[in-house]
Write a protein that holds these residues in place. Structure first.
Motif, PDB file in Angstrom:
ATOM      1  N   GLY A  45       1.098  -1.275  -0.001  1.00 46.26           N
ATOM      2  CA  GLY A  45      -0.031   0.268   0.070  1.00 46.26           C
ATOM      3  C   GLY A  45       0.957   1.171  -0.037  1.00 46.26           C
ATOM      4  N   TYR A 274      -5.456  -1.446   2.681  1.00 41.22           N
ATOM      5  CA  TYR A 274      -4.704  -1.702   1.589  1.00 41.22           C
ATOM      6  C   TYR A 274      -4.725  -1.862   0.498  1.00 41.22           C
ATOM      7  N   SER A 278      -3.168  -0.153  -2.108  1.00 35.47           N
ATOM      8  CA  SER A 278      -2.333  -1.397  -3.116  1.00 35.47           C
ATOM      9  C   SER A 278      -3.280  -0.343  -4.977  1.00 35.47           C
TER      10      SER A 278
END
Length: 302
Positions: A45, A274, A278
């Protein structure tokens, strides 16, 4: 979800194995720049972590959300992910007899669609064959049809390979519930070190999974190794939105709504924080152009 999707479909062109060209994707795609490989740092992330730590964190995330994974996909995308995957399969256009490896296949969405698609293709072939036997008796036609039905996939097989035991467990349970058994295998394995022989598959797919791989270059080399000459590599992944208005709305939805859904539905805010981070970090349009250039140079025809 409003993010655009990047679908890469590549056909492998190669000579003899001794002259095999390895894929040239640069390590900085997953490490965030020209940092020396010895540093062994990468992106998780928005965080910069060790490569080992990223692998552990990603594993833990999917272990925690496995049971709610499909529900969250429907909630986050309002079901649109199903359309994306249908389009993905139509682009693949597999034929009876196709051997598919679906990496990071988790709960089986691509595998089940593959089986349905091949089965429909096979049924069409059977109907065409029966039309050429118009002089047969009903008993003979029924016998012929039953024989063909016993080979409903025409020798096709899909292997779902995932590094996470919980995701595979959920996928197996789902396959039993939906009645999928023929032509389907589940294998625990790492995309960076696949447990398969060279030249084993006609098609390699990875859907919404490649950004979670620590060493993307190694995963691509493995994809190249296990694909047959002329095999196809298909990757379905998020991209960035060019339209500024849509991009702003998407960012607001991603960072303010998706983590909340993750907490309410899956009980895990951090996992879905995350997810959106990401997606943001994985690719820019410039990097997509760079990747396409590297693929061409590697000997894969786009």
């Amino acid at each position: 979800m409003a993010a655009s999707l990047a679908v890469a479909s590549c056909r492998l062109l190669r000579g003899c194995r001794e002259q095999r060209v390895l894929l040239g994707w640069e390590r900085w795609l997953c490490s965030g720049g020209g940092r020396a490989a010895a540093d062994a740092r990468t992106q998780f992330g928005f965080q910069t972590v060790s490569e080992e730590e990223k692998g552990e964190k990603v594993y833990q995330i999917f272990e925690n959300v496995a049971k709610k994974y499909d529900i969250m996909n429907d909630s986050m995308s309002l079901g649109i992910h199903r359309v994306w995957k249908d389009i993905f399969l139509h682009q693949m256009n597999p034929y009876p007899g196709t051997q598919l490896l679906d990496v990071a296949g988790g709960t089986g969405d691509i595998a089940f669609r593959f089986i349905n698609y091949v089965r429909s293709q096979r049924e069409f072939q059977v109907r065409q064959k029966l039309r050429t036997h118009q002089n047969l008796s009903w008993q003979e036609i029924t016998k012929l049809y039953q024989e063909e039905e016993d080979k409903s996939l025409g020798g096709s097989h899909v292997v779902v390979c995932d590094i996470n035991k919980e995701m595979l467990k959920v996928g197996k349970q789902k396959s039993q519930r939906l009645g999928y058994s023929e032509g389907l295998s589940w294998v625990l394995g790492n995309a960076e070190e696949l447990p398969f022989n060279n030249d084993s598959f006609d098609v390699y797919t990875i859907a919404f999974g490649i950004r979670n791989v620590t060493h993307i270059d190694q995963a691509l080399q493995e994809a190249y190794r296990v694909l047959k000459p002329g095999g196809r590599f298909l990757c379905l992944e998020f991209s960035h939105v060019n339209n500024s208005l849509v991009s702003s709305l998407y960012d607001m939805y991603s960072f303010q709504v998706i983590p909340v859904l993750g907490e309410v539905i899956a009980g895990d805010w951090k996992a879905y924080q995350y997810l959106v981070e990401s997606i943001r970090c994985f690719l820019t349009q410039v990097r997509k152009y760079f990747i396409a250039s590297q693929i061409r140079e590697s000997g894969i025809h786009i």
